[in-house]
Structures are given as C-alpha cells and as structure tokens.
Design a protein around this motif. Structure first.
Motif, PDB file in Angstrom:
ATOM      1  N   ALA A  53       0.868  -1.184   0.000  1.00 29.58           N
ATOM      2  CA  ALA A  53       0.000   0.000   0.000  1.00 29.58           C
ATOM      3  C   ALA A  53       0.899   1.227   0.000  1.00 29.58           C
ATOM      4  CB  ALA A  53      -0.917   0.011   1.221  1.00 29.58           C
ATOM      5  N   VAL A  54       0.424   2.275  -0.654  1.00 32.62           N
ATOM      6  CA  VAL A  54       1.174   3.532  -0.708  1.00 32.62           C
ATOM      7  C   VAL A  54       0.361   4.619  -0.014  1.00 32.62           C
ATOM      8  CG1 VAL A  54       2.217   5.290  -2.188  1.00 32.62           C
ATOM      9  CG2 VAL A  54       2.260   2.875  -2.895  1.00 32.62           C
ATOM     10  N   ILE A  55       1.003   5.327   0.898  1.00 33.11           N
ATOM     11  CA  ILE A  55       0.366   6.451   1.589  1.00 33.11           C
ATOM     12  C   ILE A  55       1.204   7.702   1.352  1.00 33.11           C
ATOM     13  CG2 ILE A  55      -0.139   7.481   3.837  1.00 33.11           C
ATOM     14  CD1 ILE A  55      -0.902   4.794   4.889  1.00 33.11           C
ATOM     15  N   ASP A  58       0.971  13.772   2.428  1.00 32.60           N
ATOM     16  CA  ASP A  58       0.026  14.883   2.302  1.00 32.60           C
ATOM     17  C   ASP A  58      -1.281  14.609   3.031  1.00 32.60           C
ATOM     18  OD1 ASP A  58       1.770  16.420   0.846  1.00 32.60           O
ATOM     19  OD2 ASP A  58       0.933  15.881  -1.105  1.00 32.60           O
ATOM     20  N   ALA A  59      -1.572  13.325   3.286  1.00 34.07           N
ATOM     21  CA  ALA A  59      -2.769  12.993   4.057  1.00 34.07           C
ATOM     22  C   ALA A  59      -2.652  13.505   5.493  1.00 34.07           C
ATOM     23  CB  ALA A  59      -2.990  11.481   4.063  1.00 34.07           C
ATOM     24  N   PHE A  60      -1.435  13.848   5.900  1.00 33.99           N
ATOM     25  CA  PHE A  60      -1.210  14.270   7.284  1.00 33.99           C
ATOM     26  C   PHE A  60      -0.782  15.730   7.390  1.00 33.99           C
ATOM     27  CE2 PHE A  60      -0.838   9.719   7.151  1.00 33.99           C
ATOM     28  CZ  PHE A  60      -1.578   9.324   8.247  1.00 33.99           C
ATOM     29  N   ILE A  61      -0.945  16.482   6.292  1.00 33.84           N
ATOM     30  CA  ILE A  61      -0.681  17.909   6.385  1.00 33.84           C
ATOM     31  C   ILE A  61      -1.873  18.564   7.086  1.00 33.84           C
ATOM     32  CG2 ILE A  61      -1.762  18.675   4.208  1.00 33.84           C
ATOM     33  CD1 ILE A  61       0.833  20.368   3.782  1.00 33.84           C
ATOM     34  N   PHE A  62      -1.631  19.598   7.848  1.00 35.39           N
ATOM     35  CA  PHE A  62      -2.735  20.296   8.503  1.00 35.39           C
ATOM     36  C   PHE A  62      -3.599  20.986   7.446  1.00 35.39           C
ATOM     37  CE2 PHE A  62       0.457  20.479  12.059  1.00 35.39           C
ATOM     38  CZ  PHE A  62      -0.223  19.636  12.913  1.00 35.39           C
ATOM     39  N   SER A  63      -4.877  21.114   7.723  1.00 31.43           N
ATOM     40  CA  SER A  63      -5.782  21.785   6.784  1.00 31.43           C
ATOM     41  C   SER A  63      -5.335  23.232   6.604  1.00 31.43           C
ATOM     42  CB  SER A  63      -7.215  21.747   7.299  1.00 31.43           C
ATOM     43  OG  SER A  63      -7.345  22.577   8.447  1.00 31.43           O
ATOM     44  N   ILE A 101      -6.901   1.002   9.052  1.00 33.36           N
ATOM     45  CA  ILE A 101      -6.837   2.318   9.677  1.00 33.36           C
ATOM     46  C   ILE A 101      -7.493   3.324   8.742  1.00 33.36           C
ATOM     47  CG2 ILE A 101      -4.706   1.803  10.947  1.00 33.36           C
ATOM     48  CD1 ILE A 101      -3.235   3.589   8.898  1.00 33.36           C
ATOM     49  N   LEU A 102      -7.914   4.433   9.299  1.00 34.57           N
ATOM     50  CA  LEU A 102      -8.475   5.528   8.511  1.00 34.57           C
ATOM     51  C   LEU A 102      -7.491   6.684   8.509  1.00 34.57           C
ATOM     52  CD1 LEU A 102     -12.212   5.595   9.701  1.00 34.57           C
ATOM     53  CD2 LEU A 102     -11.306   4.644   7.562  1.00 34.57           C
ATOM     54  N   ILE A 103      -7.232   7.235   7.330  1.00 37.34           N
ATOM     55  CA  ILE A 103      -6.367   8.411   7.240  1.00 37.34           C
ATOM     56  C   ILE A 103      -7.119   9.503   6.491  1.00 37.34           C
ATOM     57  CG2 ILE A 103      -4.268   7.009   7.268  1.00 37.34           C
ATOM     58  CD1 ILE A 103      -3.987   7.599   4.243  1.00 37.34           C
ATOM     59  N   PRO A 104      -6.799  10.770   6.743  1.00 38.64           N
ATOM     60  CA  PRO A 104      -7.482  11.864   6.047  1.00 38.64           C
ATOM     61  C   PRO A 104      -7.245  11.794   4.538  1.00 38.64           C
ATOM     62  CG  PRO A 104      -6.269  12.673   7.960  1.00 38.64           C
ATOM     63  CD  PRO A 104      -5.824  11.259   7.740  1.00 38.64           C
ATOM     64  N   LYS A 105      -8.170  12.374   3.799  1.00 35.64           N
ATOM     65  CA  LYS A 105      -8.026  12.451   2.346  1.00 35.64           C
ATOM     66  C   LYS A 105      -7.512  13.843   1.977  1.00 35.64           C
ATOM     67  CE  LYS A 105     -11.162   9.157   0.113  1.00 35.64           C
ATOM     68  NZ  LYS A 105     -12.299   9.039  -0.825  1.00 35.64           N
ATOM     69  N   TYR A 106      -6.539  13.877   1.098  1.00 37.03           N
ATOM     70  CA  TYR A 106      -6.016  15.153   0.610  1.00 37.03           C
ATOM     71  C   TYR A 106      -6.505  15.389  -0.806  1.00 37.03           C
ATOM     72  CZ  TYR A 106      -2.778  18.902  -0.584  1.00 37.03           C
ATOM     73  OH  TYR A 106      -2.248  20.114  -0.973  1.00 37.03           O
ATOM     74  N   GLU A 119      -9.837   7.865   4.133  1.00 33.19           N
ATOM     75  CA  GLU A 119      -9.546   6.709   3.296  1.00 33.19           C
ATOM     76  C   GLU A 119      -9.176   5.533   4.195  1.00 33.19           C
ATOM     77  OE1 GLU A 119      -6.502   5.350  -0.307  1.00 33.19           O
ATOM     78  OE2 GLU A 119      -6.280   7.310   0.662  1.00 33.19           O
ATOM     79  N   LYS A 120      -9.782   4.379   3.919  1.00 33.93           N
ATOM     80  CA  LYS A 120      -9.444   3.186   4.697  1.00 33.93           C
ATOM     81  C   LYS A 120      -8.261   2.473   4.057  1.00 33.93           C
ATOM     82  CE  LYS A 120     -11.922  -0.690   4.749  1.00 33.93           C
ATOM     83  NZ  LYS A 120     -12.979  -1.692   5.032  1.00 33.93           N
ATOM     84  N   ILE A 121      -7.246   2.218   4.850  1.00 34.58           N
ATOM     85  CA  ILE A 121      -6.064   1.503   4.387  1.00 34.58           C
ATOM     86  C   ILE A 121      -6.017   0.155   5.091  1.00 34.58           C
ATOM     87  CG2 ILE A 121      -3.554   1.535   4.115  1.00 34.58           C
ATOM     88  CD1 ILE A 121      -4.910   3.808   2.654  1.00 34.58           C
ATOM     89  N   THR A 122      -5.997  -0.901   4.310  1.00 32.85           N
ATOM     90  CA  THR A 122      -5.893  -2.249   4.856  1.00 32.85           C
ATOM     91  C   THR A 122      -4.421  -2.594   5.052  1.00 32.85           C
ATOM     92  OG1 THR A 122      -7.950  -2.953   3.794  1.00 32.85           O
ATOM     93  CG2 THR A 122      -6.419  -4.687   4.469  1.00 32.85           C
ATOM     94  N   ARG A 123      -4.132  -3.186   6.174  1.00 32.00           N
ATOM     95  CA  ARG A 123      -2.736  -3.482   6.540  1.00 32.00           C
ATOM     96  C   ARG A 123      -2.061  -4.338   5.466  1.00 32.00           C
ATOM     97  NH1 ARG A 123       0.340  -7.325   9.680  1.00 32.00           N
ATOM     98  NH2 ARG A 123       1.777  -6.291  11.133  1.00 32.00           N
TER      99      ARG A 123
END
Length: 232
Positions: A53-55, A58-63, A101-106, A119-123
């Motif tokens: 999986a690729v993450i 940018d999904a973790f940048i502050f709004s 896990i759920l991560i924010p969408k950019y 976005e749901k990311i499967t391990r």
C-alpha cells in the motif's frame, strides 16, 4: 523487477512476514509518487502474495484553516505544517497489528485536506510512505531518497504547476482556478516566488539534509529517467 524493488526485497527478506515500512522522500516535483507506485507494482508482480500500500504524507498535512490559525500557511510543505505525530500513530497502529486504519483524504485540486473525508487503508505486508516529510518520522525499515539536479527539479515543478493551472480553467472549486485566469506574464513571477520562497527553501533546509540518512539514493536525469541507484 527493478533494481530498487530487488534491493527492497533483499532487506525485507531479513524480516520476512513482519510489517515493513519503506519511506520515499525528495523534493517537490522530483517524482516520488511515481517511484513509490511503481515500486509497489513491481513488488506485487514479483510476489502476488506480497501485499503493498502507498500512503502520501500529504494525508497528514494540517488543513489550510489550521495552517492559517497556526500562522504556518506560508510554510505549507515544511515539516511544521504536517501532523507528524498522526503519521507516526498510523504506522504504529499497523505495527501493533491493526488490520485497517483511517487516514485523512487530501484533495490535490483543492490543495487542502478534504473535510470529513477519510480513506481506509488495509494493513499490507509492505507499506510505502512517500512525500517531502517521509523521513522526518523515523519509523521506517528502509529509506529511499529521490535526487536530481536542482535545475531539472525546477523545470518539472514549473511544468507540473502549469498543467494544474490549465486543468483548472473550468473548475471554480479548484485552488488553481483563479491562477488560470491570470496572464502568463503576471503568473510566472508568482510561480517563481513559490519555488524560491517555499519549495527550494524547504528542499535546502529540511529535505536535502535527510539524504544523508537514506539507505538508497535514486538519481534522476532529464525526462525523469533514473540514471543511477546507490545502495548504502
């Protein structure tokens, strides 16, 4: 299979069946996303049971709103503009055995975190983290630095930015819409300013120093061609 994928597999085999993290970093516009996605594809093709999986960081940048509130909007893309603790927590959840896990969408078009969207990311067996701050959180098993001549990176940045602006000319919701209405002579100084004051500064002060800790250095030349891969 590519040389990069081969090297990743050599390292992964030493910890076979354990959750494994690859970090890919480099300048804005150097081609990190393309390399990360190609690596995931090469690994999966080599061993179909080897899930990847690729993450993007940018999904973790502050709004944008939070960046404004923190007085950091002018430093968007710098380490302080990212929720690095949130990125570390996501990796830690997988290492602890979480299956999803759920991560924010950019949103690239909005140039912002999509409010209320996740976005749901499967391990996977191998998680690839890519982005300018990928090596700022040192919770990875192997790291890759994507390098190129500064002049080439600027050309790629300019080409990509102009493409974003062109694509936004009929999309009022896009961050680039207003820019698409500007004449080129007025637009070019703004792009140059963004490069000099944000992207180049970020590269010199925060991204490039992480090159020293990278396990693998992928060097690119014109037309985004890889001309060398150095293993440390």
């Amino acid at each position: 299979m590519s040389k990069l994928a081969d090297e990743i597999l050599k390292s992964y085999k030493a910890n076979w069946e354990k959750f494994y993290v690859v970090a890919v970093t480099g300048s804005v516009a150097v081609g990190k996303t393309t390399i990360a996605n190609q690596l995931a594809q090469d690994l999966s093709q080599a061993f179909p049971e080897l899930t990847t999986a690729v993450i993007s960081v940018d999904a973790f940048i502050f709004s944008n709103q939070e960046l404004h509130d923190r007085g950091l909007f002018d430093k968007k893309g710098f380490p302080d503009s990212y929720d690095l603790q949130g990125l570390h927590a996501a990796i830690s959840q997988f290492r602890a055995g979480s299956q999803n896990i759920l991560i924010p969408k950019y949103s690239l078009a909005a140039n912002d975190i999509a409010k209320g969207e996740f976005e749901k990311i499967t391990r996977p067996k191998i998680l690839i983290i890519e982005g300018v701050t990928a090596l700022q959180v040192r919770d990875y098993d192997i790291s890759v630095y994507v390098d190129a001549d500064e002049k080439l990176i600027y050309q790629w940045f300019l080409k990509r930015t102009l493409a974003f602006i062109q694509a936004a000319k009929n999309d009022p919701a896009s961050f680039y819409y207003q820019l698409s209405k500007m004449p080129i002579p007025q637009l070019m100084p703004l792009i140059e300013q963004t490069w000099q004051q944000t992207n180049l500064k970020n590269l010199k002060e925060f991204i490039e120093p992480t090159k020293a800790q990278a396990d693998i250095i992928v060097h690119k030349t014109s037309k985004h061609k890889t001309d060398s891969i150095m293993i440390r």
